[in-house]
Scaffold this active site. Structure first.
Site, mmCIF file in Angstrom:
data_model
loop_
_atom_site.group_PDB
_atom_site.id
_atom_site.type_symbol
_atom_site.label_atom_id
_atom_site.label_comp_id
_atom_site.label_asym_id
_atom_site.label_seq_id
_atom_site.Cartn_x
_atom_site.Cartn_y
_atom_site.Cartn_z
ATOM 1 N N GLY A 12 0.779 -1.234 0.000
ATOM 2 C CA GLY A 12 0.000 0.000 0.000
ATOM 3 C C GLY A 12 0.811 1.285 0.000
ATOM 4 N N SER A 13 2.030 1.237 -0.551
ATOM 5 C CA SER A 13 2.810 2.487 -0.579
ATOM 6 C C SER A 13 2.173 3.493 -1.546
ATOM 7 C CB SER A 13 4.272 2.227 -0.947
ATOM 8 O OG SER A 13 4.382 1.804 -2.284
ATOM 9 N N ASN A 14 1.547 2.995 -2.612
ATOM 10 C CA ASN A 14 0.850 3.920 -3.516
ATOM 11 C C ASN A 14 -0.381 4.515 -2.841
ATOM 12 O OD1 ASN A 14 1.964 4.262 -6.393
ATOM 13 N ND2 ASN A 14 2.305 2.102 -5.948
ATOM 14 N N MET A 90 -3.788 -7.288 -7.204
ATOM 15 C CA MET A 90 -3.220 -8.341 -8.034
ATOM 16 C C MET A 90 -4.261 -9.342 -8.540
ATOM 17 S SD MET A 90 -0.403 -7.170 -8.437
ATOM 18 C CE MET A 90 1.340 -6.991 -8.143
ATOM 19 N N ARG A 91 -5.451 -8.854 -8.877
ATOM 20 C CA ARG A 91 -6.470 -9.715 -9.477
ATOM 21 C C ARG A 91 -6.893 -9.111 -10.796
ATOM 22 N NH1 ARG A 91 -9.593 -13.232 -6.529
ATOM 23 N NH2 ARG A 91 -11.455 -12.858 -7.754
ATOM 24 N N LEU A 92 -7.094 -9.988 -11.768
ATOM 25 C CA LEU A 92 -7.595 -9.514 -13.056
ATOM 26 C C LEU A 92 -9.108 -9.343 -12.923
ATOM 27 C CD1 LEU A 92 -6.835 -8.903 -15.998
ATOM 28 C CD2 LEU A 92 -7.239 -11.318 -16.514
ATOM 29 N N ASN A 107 -5.130 2.124 -13.278
ATOM 30 C CA ASN A 107 -4.145 1.188 -12.735
ATOM 31 C C ASN A 107 -2.756 1.794 -12.891
ATOM 32 O OD1 ASN A 107 -3.132 -1.315 -11.697
ATOM 33 N ND2 ASN A 107 -2.538 -1.893 -13.772
ATOM 34 N N HIS A 109 1.256 0.529 -13.283
ATOM 35 C CA HIS A 109 2.051 -0.672 -13.561
ATOM 36 C C HIS A 109 3.531 -0.283 -13.617
ATOM 37 C CE1 HIS A 109 2.874 -4.681 -14.975
ATOM 38 N NE2 HIS A 109 3.706 -4.133 -15.849
#
Ligand code: GAR
Length: 201
Positions: A12-14, A90-92, A107, A109
């Protein structure tokens, strides 16, 4: 004011960077909900510490990805969410979910897309031996890491560095870039025409 939900699976750094930007007044929207698919995600703790509603949705409690995402959509709709921010989620997401929040999901990336999509973007780039890495903020579409690019910034790979130092430097850029993209969304300054995303006045 746009109501924002952050979805995060891990550290959770973002999320932290987004919340800090918000408290500095650099994001005009408000994070009102943090959801995780991991019970022990540090991101949930960070939300709790700041008095933001947090929710853990256990993937094992649902029979399919569609069912999971429909619960996710219910929770977001209940909170009247305008923007869904994926921050290390981390889920599509299923096409049905993405369709119902079309151009409302962002998102981040850790690579210069379309290079090195999926998991371990930093490790993939490092192993490939590229000289230029970076990160990408994009709208989410039905496929993996393929939606229209909003912002992108390069990070040179230093010859002697390790994956750990490269990751640190890429994430430092992420923490600066994501709040900027979120604020552009909150101020209705993003317009897409096909794959191209324009920043308008
Ligand atoms: C970030 O570096 C983000 O770019 C990456 O996960 C990390 C989450 O860190 N996302 C992906 O790889 C998505 N494919 P954080 O939990 O500390 O924000």
């Amino acid at each position: 004011m746009k109501r924002i939900a952050v979805l995060a699976s891990g550290y959770g750094s973002n999320l932290e960077a987004i919340l800090e930007a918000q408290s500095r007044g650099e994001i005009s929207g408000k994070v009102v909900l943090v959801i995780s698919d991991q019970e022990n995600a540090k991101a949930l703790e960070r939300a709790h510490r700041r008095g933001i509603r947090k929710l853990y949705l256990d993937p094992d409690s649902y029979n399919s990805r569609e069912e999971y995402d429909s619960k996710l959509a219910d929770e977001l709709n209940k909170e009247e969410i305008d923007l869904v921010v994926l921050a290390g989620f981390m889920r599509l997401l299923t096409p049905g979910f993405v369709g119902s929040f079309s151009l409302k999901i962002l998102n981040i990336h850790p690579s210069l897309l379309p290079s090195f999509p999926g998991t371990d973007g930093i490790e993939q780039a490092y192993a490939y031996g590229v000289k230029l890495s970076g990160c990408t903020v994009h709208f989410v579409d039905e496929a993996l890491d393929t939606g229209p690019v909003i912002l992108q910034e390069s990070v040179p790979v230093i010859q002697e560095e390790t994956i750990a130092t490269l990751k640190q430097r890429i994430q430092a850029v992420e923490h600066r870039l994501y709040p900027i993209a979120i604020e552009l969304f909150c101020r209705d300054k993003l317009q897409t025409r096909g794959r191209r995303c324009y920043i308008v006045d």
